[in-house]
Design a protein around this motif. Structure first.
Motif, PDB file in Angstrom:
ATOM      1  N   LEU A 106       1.185  -0.750   0.002  1.00 16.37           N
ATOM      2  CA  LEU A 106      -0.078  -0.202  -0.057  1.00 16.37           C
ATOM      3  C   LEU A 106       0.962   0.984  -0.459  1.00 16.37           C
ATOM      4  CD1 LEU A 106      -2.199   1.438   0.398  1.00 16.37           C
ATOM      5  CD2 LEU A 106      -2.726   1.172   2.511  1.00 16.37           C
ATOM      6  N   ASP A 107       2.234   0.758   0.751  1.00 12.53           N
ATOM      7  CA  ASP A 107       2.608   2.646   0.571  1.00 12.53           C
ATOM      8  C   ASP A 107       3.539   2.423  -0.566  1.00 12.53           C
ATOM      9  OD1 ASP A 107       1.974   2.775   3.305  1.00 12.53           O
ATOM     10  OD2 ASP A 107       3.535   1.807   4.252  1.00 12.53           O
ATOM     11  N   SER A 108       3.896   1.779  -1.109  1.00 17.59           N
ATOM     12  CA  SER A 108       4.775   2.312  -2.422  1.00 17.59           C
ATOM     13  C   SER A 108       3.557   2.899  -3.897  1.00 17.59           C
ATOM     14  CB  SER A 108       5.815   0.263  -2.801  1.00 17.59           C
ATOM     15  OG  SER A 108       3.815  -0.107  -3.588  1.00 17.59           O
ATOM     16  N   TYR A 109       2.367   2.031  -3.739  1.00 15.73           N
ATOM     17  CA  TYR A 109       1.268   2.375  -4.570  1.00 15.73           C
ATOM     18  C   TYR A 109       1.209   3.916  -3.988  1.00 15.73           C
ATOM     19  CZ  TYR A 109      -2.873   3.657  -6.899  1.00 15.73           C
ATOM     20  OH  TYR A 109      -3.436   4.171  -8.125  1.00 15.73           O
ATOM     21  N   ILE A 110       0.733   4.306  -3.415  1.00 20.18           N
ATOM     22  CA  ILE A 110       0.550   5.611  -1.655  1.00 20.18           C
ATOM     23  C   ILE A 110       1.543   6.538  -3.179  1.00 20.18           C
ATOM     24  CG2 ILE A 110      -0.056   6.813  -0.285  1.00 20.18           C
ATOM     25  CD1 ILE A 110      -2.614   5.177  -1.456  1.00 20.18           C
ATOM     26  N   GLY A 111       2.403   5.906  -2.757  1.00 22.69           N
ATOM     27  CA  GLY A 111       4.435   6.717  -2.944  1.00 22.69           C
ATOM     28  C   GLY A 111       4.308   7.306  -4.407  1.00 22.69           C
ATOM     29  N   MET A 112       3.372   6.634  -4.676  1.00 21.99           N
ATOM     30  CA  MET A 112       3.698   6.767  -6.415  1.00 21.99           C
ATOM     31  C   MET A 112       2.482   7.958  -6.678  1.00 21.99           C
ATOM     32  SD  MET A 112       2.164   6.335  -9.389  1.00 21.99           S
ATOM     33  CE  MET A 112       1.092   4.895  -8.875  1.00 21.99           C
ATOM     34  N   VAL A 113       1.170   7.554  -6.473  1.00 25.06           N
ATOM     35  CA  VAL A 113       0.142   8.425  -6.441  1.00 25.06           C
ATOM     36  C   VAL A 113       0.600  10.352  -5.821  1.00 25.06           C
ATOM     37  CG1 VAL A 113      -1.932   8.957  -5.636  1.00 25.06           C
ATOM     38  CG2 VAL A 113      -1.808   6.857  -6.107  1.00 25.06           C
ATOM     39  N   LYS A 114       1.377  10.369  -4.764  1.00 22.04           N
ATOM     40  CA  LYS A 114       1.788  11.575  -3.934  1.00 22.04           C
ATOM     41  C   LYS A 114       3.114  11.983  -5.158  1.00 22.04           C
ATOM     42  CE  LYS A 114       2.701   9.871  -0.511  1.00 22.04           C
ATOM     43  NZ  LYS A 114       2.973   9.966   1.548  1.00 22.04           N
ATOM     44  N   THR A 115       3.487  11.722  -5.384  1.00 17.85           N
ATOM     45  CA  THR A 115       4.820  11.456  -6.334  1.00 17.85           C
ATOM     46  C   THR A 115       4.350  12.344  -7.499  1.00 17.85           C
ATOM     47  OG1 THR A 115       6.499  10.195  -4.686  1.00 17.85           O
ATOM     48  CG2 THR A 115       7.442  11.532  -7.307  1.00 17.85           C
ATOM     49  N   SER A 116       3.330  11.443  -8.408  1.00 17.78           N
ATOM     50  CA  SER A 116       2.962  11.979  -9.559  1.00 17.78           C
ATOM     51  C   SER A 116       2.568  12.802  -9.600  1.00 17.78           C
ATOM     52  CB  SER A 116       1.954  10.992  -9.715  1.00 17.78           C
ATOM     53  OG  SER A 116       3.210   9.158 -10.410  1.00 17.78           O
ATOM     54  N   LEU A 117       0.872  12.420  -8.347  1.00 19.07           N
ATOM     55  CA  LEU A 117       0.661  14.242  -8.537  1.00 19.07           C
ATOM     56  C   LEU A 117       1.178  15.555  -8.455  1.00 19.07           C
ATOM     57  CD1 LEU A 117      -2.727  13.067  -6.618  1.00 19.07           C
ATOM     58  CD2 LEU A 117      -2.728  13.212  -9.295  1.00 19.07           C
ATOM     59  N   LEU A 118       1.328  15.509  -6.868  1.00 15.12           N
ATOM     60  CA  LEU A 118       2.325  16.955  -7.123  1.00 15.12           C
ATOM     61  C   LEU A 118       3.717  17.243  -7.615  1.00 15.12           C
ATOM     62  CD1 LEU A 118       3.340  15.980  -3.228  1.00 15.12           C
ATOM     63  CD2 LEU A 118       1.631  18.206  -4.256  1.00 15.12           C
ATOM     64  N   ALA A 119       4.825  15.740  -7.798  1.00 10.10           N
ATOM     65  CA  ALA A 119       5.353  16.435  -8.860  1.00 10.10           C
ATOM     66  C   ALA A 119       5.409  17.097 -10.454  1.00 10.10           C
ATOM     67  CB  ALA A 119       6.613  15.502  -9.586  1.00 10.10           C
ATOM     68  N   SER A 120       3.817  16.240 -11.026  1.00  8.17           N
ATOM     69  CA  SER A 120       2.893  16.959 -12.179  1.00  8.17           C
ATOM     70  C   SER A 120       2.464  18.386 -11.791  1.00  8.17           C
ATOM     71  CB  SER A 120       1.831  16.313 -13.039  1.00  8.17           C
ATOM     72  OG  SER A 120       2.074  14.976 -13.046  1.00  8.17           O
ATOM     73  N   GLY A 121       1.782  18.643 -10.947  1.00  3.63           N
ATOM     74  CA  GLY A 121       1.586  19.986 -10.350  1.00  3.63           C
ATOM     75  C   GLY A 121       2.440  20.923 -10.169  1.00  3.63           C
ATOM     76  N   LEU A 122       3.556  20.484  -9.527  1.00  4.80           N
ATOM     77  CA  LEU A 122       4.879  22.075 -10.097  1.00  4.80           C
ATOM     78  C   LEU A 122       5.623  21.890 -10.580  1.00  4.80           C
ATOM     79  CD1 LEU A 122       6.028  20.521  -5.927  1.00  4.80           C
ATOM     80  CD2 LEU A 122       4.579  22.621  -6.344  1.00  4.80           C
TER      81      LEU A 122
END
Length: 269
Positions: free
Chosen positions: A177-193
């Motif tokens: 769960l942590d690896s999937y959520i980590g990928m989601v968080k990174t993708s959303l924030l990195a793309s937004g920024l």
């Protein structure tokens, strides 16, 4: 870029303003996080774990696109051969809290920008202060476009790649769960920024830290970097890689255009 008012403020005054900026921004994030909590069932079932299902919008659209381009079933997804499991006692609690905070930050982003603008406004000329609404509108728009791009393009492409990649049929994919959520968080924030790049380039050019020639010189390196990123997060087909790469390259080109505009304006002044 300096204003007389800023010279009247001491270092401690700036720290006090910064402290209240952080306090108000944190309160806004907490309020929006509570809003996310109120819709947590929809947030987790339909939004966060949406890209793990074969009927997700992006997969269906790409399948229809492959048919229209004559690629048959080449990029159609019929199943997701993996499961997501929680391996720690507090894992789901931590994920619940931090994802609510993440979406609280995303929802409160325009307000945070407003706070940042109020903090830097004493250092601006009077005519520059009039552009507050424009700055907040376009910065928020770019950020939300980046988040949407990350959610509908980067995350599903990444999920599809890691789900279908295998070194042997005997190895089963069971992601934590942590690896999937980590990928989601990174993708959303990195793309937004990343989509905030034109705004960042605007201020860096205004401060003289970046020039149009600098951006043009490193354009070829940025193209290579974007293509590498697109190749990593997408399946091995040209259509998917192009869909990911083109928006990122357009953002970079827009940043060069903005840098040229600002540099000419500063030169004329």
């Amino acid at each position: 870029m300096a204003n007389k008012n800023v010279n009247e403020m001491s270092f401690l005054d700036h720290l006090e303003d910064l402290r209240w900026l952080l306090v108000r921004s944190t309160i806004a994030i907490i309020i929006m996080a509570f809003v996310a909590y109120c819709f947590s069932d929809f947030l987790f079932d339909s939004v966060i774990f949406g890209p793990t299902r074969a009927n997700f919008f992006t997969y269906v659209y790409f399948c229809e696109l492959s048919h229209s381009l004559g690629f048959a079933e080449s990029i159609c997804i019929t199943e997701m051969p993996f499961i997501i499991q929680n391996t720690t006692m507090e894992g789901q609690v931590n994920v619940f809290i931090w994802m609510c905070i993440l979406f609280g930050f995303i929802l409160s982003f325009p307000y945070i920008l407003w706070e940042v603008w109020k903090f830097i406004s004493p250092a601006l000329y009077q005519n520059e202060k009039k552009h507050a609404k424009i700055f907040i509108f376009f910065s928020s728009l770019l950020f939300f476009l980046g988040v949407v791009f990350g959610y509908y393009v980067v995350i599903p492409m990444s999920v599809n790649f890691v789900a279908t990649f295998t070194i042997s049929p005997t190895v089963l994919n069971q992601f934590t769960l942590d690896s999937y959520i980590g990928m989601v968080k990174t993708s959303l924030l990195a793309s937004g920024l990343f989509f905030e790049l034109p705004i960042i380039i605007y201020f860096l050019t205004k401060l003289g830290l970046v020039t149009p020639n600098f951006l043009r010189t490193y354009r070829k390196y940025s193209i290579v970097l974007v293509l590498i990123i697109a190749a990593i997060v997408t399946p091995p087909d040209v259509v998917s890689q192009t869909i990911v790469a083109i928006p990122m390259l357009l953002i970079y080109e827009a940043s060069i255009f903005i840098s040229v505009f600002v540099a000419k304006k500063e030169k004329n002044n």
